[in-house]
Design an enzyme around this catalytic site. Sequence first.
Site, PDB file in Angstrom:
ATOM      1  N   ASP A  92      -6.409  10.031   8.869  1.00 30.21           N
ATOM      2  CA  ASP A  92      -5.095   9.616   9.334  1.00 30.21           C
ATOM      3  C   ASP A  92      -4.782  10.169  10.720  1.00 30.21           C
ATOM      4  OD1 ASP A  92      -4.570   8.324   6.912  1.00 30.21           O
ATOM      5  OD2 ASP A  92      -3.936  10.199   5.987  1.00 30.21           O
TER       6      ASP A  92
ATOM      7  N   TYR B 294     -11.214  -3.915   2.632  1.00 24.95           N
ATOM      8  CA  TYR B 294     -10.350  -3.480   3.723  1.00 24.95           C
ATOM      9  C   TYR B 294     -11.250  -3.177   4.918  1.00 24.95           C
ATOM     10  CZ  TYR B 294      -6.541  -0.708   5.940  1.00 24.95           C
ATOM     11  OH  TYR B 294      -5.580  -0.213   6.780  1.00 24.95           O
TER      12      TYR B 294
ATOM     13  N   GLU C  56       0.872  -1.175   0.000  1.00 26.43           N
ATOM     14  CA  GLU C  56       0.000   0.000   0.000  1.00 26.43           C
ATOM     15  C   GLU C  56       0.907   1.222   0.000  1.00 26.43           C
ATOM     16  OE1 GLU C  56      -2.944   0.330   3.045  1.00 26.43           O
ATOM     17  OE2 GLU C  56      -3.985  -1.478   2.417  1.00 26.43           O
TER      18      GLU C  56
END
Length: 263
Positions: free
Chosen positions: A60, A175, A49
């Site tokens: 994030d 994911y 990734e």
Amino acid sequence: MSRIDAKFAQLRAEGRKAFVAYVMAGDPDYDKGLEIVKGLPGAGVDIIELGMPFTDPMADGETIQLAGQRALSSGQTLEKTLDYARALRETDDTTPIVMMGYYNPIYSRGVENFLADAVFAGIDGLIIVDLPPEEDEELCIPAQKAGINFIRLATPTTDDKRLPKVLENTSGFVYYVSMTGITGTAAVQTDSVAPEVARIKAKTDLPVIVGFGIKTPEAARAIAQVADGAVVGSAIVDRIAAGHSVEDVLAFVAALAKGTHSA
């Protein structure tokens, strides 16, 4: 068959789970970052990734935000991130590369131009965290037509009503984000992940990979026992941020891969 599909077919045949490693392209600088990326397959990474640094990340945590800042400060661009893929493809034509980040840099480049460049560079998948399924015509559908998998995130708040929409145009793998909130803030709890993975797998034939909160080889192994693989990002990026050598970073990655593959 895409590189991602081929990789999972190979892993199934070998009875192993997938280890996915995330690094921010250009962190801490172009050359060292590229050296790390080139070393990932040899350290046991099944899928890479590749983070696209962006000025305004939303999902994030501090670790990845700072990695993006370091990369941008050292001059990393979307073009240079594509250069990473091109450089890896000179010696490795089998390890899947997934670009992960936000839509703005792609939109600024132009979707058609970006996808053509990504295909030429050897990119296999995209994870674009700020494009919901309702915006699939924007990038997801064009990416699929170009032969690039569009990988969707599912989270603990993705209920049974929402899940079919999330899975509708997803390809490559799903994911599963193991916790609510941002990256790198807590340790994953396997007991809470297992039933969620089972719930998703009941609705799709795609592999389900779990990320967020996996910090050790032991945690990677535990997650891989209940899913099709594990993603580690912040724990690797922390070592890059601390100034560890390329060799030390890759040794840590190898330990994580060994833990995952032992599941």
